[in-house]
Design a protein around this motif. Structure first.
Motif, PDB file in Angstrom:
ATOM      1  N   VAL A  67      27.286  -7.844  60.297  1.00 35.58           N
ATOM      2  CA  VAL A  67      27.608  -7.266  58.993  1.00 35.58           C
ATOM      3  C   VAL A  67      26.653  -7.857  57.965  1.00 35.58           C
ATOM      4  O   VAL A  67      26.570  -9.079  57.824  1.00 35.58           O
ATOM      5  N   GLY A  69      26.396  -6.682  54.520  1.00 32.22           N
ATOM      6  CA  GLY A  69      26.859  -6.604  53.139  1.00 32.22           C
ATOM      7  C   GLY A  69      27.608  -7.861  52.747  1.00 32.22           C
ATOM      8  O   GLY A  69      28.034  -8.660  53.583  1.00 32.22           O
ATOM      9  N   ASN A  71      30.580  -8.109  51.340  1.00 26.36           N
ATOM     10  CA  ASN A  71      32.008  -8.070  51.679  1.00 26.36           C
ATOM     11  C   ASN A  71      32.323  -6.957  52.674  1.00 26.36           C
ATOM     12  O   ASN A  71      33.447  -6.518  52.771  1.00 26.36           O
ATOM     13  N   ASP A  72      31.358  -6.536  53.435  1.00 25.72           N
ATOM     14  CA  ASP A  72      31.573  -5.468  54.405  1.00 25.72           C
ATOM     15  C   ASP A  72      32.395  -5.915  55.605  1.00 25.72           C
ATOM     16  O   ASP A  72      32.921  -5.092  56.344  1.00 25.72           O
ATOM     17  N   GLN A  73      32.497  -7.224  55.824  1.00 24.31           N
ATOM     18  CA  GLN A  73      33.277  -7.701  56.962  1.00 24.31           C
ATOM     19  C   GLN A  73      34.748  -7.324  56.818  1.00 24.31           C
ATOM     20  O   GLN A  73      35.445  -7.179  57.825  1.00 24.31           O
ATOM     21  N   ASP A  74      35.228  -7.132  55.614  1.00 17.26           N
ATOM     22  CA  ASP A  74      36.631  -6.756  55.417  1.00 17.26           C
ATOM     23  C   ASP A  74      36.924  -5.398  56.057  1.00 17.26           C
ATOM     24  O   ASP A  74      37.926  -5.239  56.761  1.00 17.26           O
ATOM     25  N   ALA A  75      36.056  -4.428  55.816  1.00 23.95           N
ATOM     26  CA  ALA A  75      36.263  -3.099  56.396  1.00 23.95           C
ATOM     27  C   ALA A  75      36.092  -3.128  57.905  1.00 23.95           C
ATOM     28  O   ALA A  75      36.841  -2.474  58.637  1.00 23.95           O
ATOM     29  N   VAL A  76      35.131  -3.895  58.391  1.00 26.45           N
ATOM     30  CA  VAL A  76      34.894  -3.974  59.827  1.00 26.45           C
ATOM     31  C   VAL A  76      36.080  -4.634  60.519  1.00 26.45           C
ATOM     32  O   VAL A  76      36.544  -4.177  61.566  1.00 26.45           O
TER      33      VAL A  76
END
Length: 99
Positions: A67, A69, A71-76
Motif C-alpha cells: 500500500v 498511500g 492511509n490506504d491501508q484502512d480500505a485494504v
C-alpha cells in the motif's frame, strides 16, 4: 434609495446568488462512476480489465499487496487483505496502522 430600503433587495440578491451557486455544483449525471462492466470474469482468475490505456490481464490472485498511500491501508484491511508493506506514516505506531 436609503440604506433601510436597499437591505431587503441586497439580501434577496445575495440569497439568489448563493442558491444559484449551490444548485450549479450538484453532481447530477455528469459525475463519473467506475466502469465495472469492462471487468470480465466471475471473481476467478485470470481477470481482464479494459481501461482507457488498453487492457490489463491479471493472471493469478495477488499474493502480496503493498500500500503506497498515506492511509490506504484502512480500505485494504477493510477488504480483508493484509498488506505486506505500507508507506511510513509519522507517529510511533508499529506498521503505520493506528487503532
Amino acid at each position: 434609495m436609503t440604506q433601510a430600503r436597499a437591505f431587503p433587495w441586497l439580501s434577496a440578491l445575495a440569497l439568489l446568488t448563493v442558491f444559484a451557486f449551490l444548485t450549479s455544483c450538484g453532481g447530477g449525471s455528469s459525475a463519473q462512476q467506475p466502469d465495472t462492466s469492462s471487468v470480465s470474469g466471475d471473481g476467478t482468475f485470470p481477470v481482464t480489465v479494459e481501461h482507457k490505456y488498453g487492457t490489463t490481464i491479471i493472471p493469478d490472485e495477488p499474493q502480496r499487496v503493498v500500500v503506497l498511500g498515506y492511509n490506504d491501508q484502512d480500505a485494504v484491511l477493510a477488504l480483508g487483505v493484509v498488506p505486506v508493506a505500507v508507506r511510513y506514516w509519522f507517529g510511533e505506531e508499529p506498521g503505520a496502522v493506528f487503532p
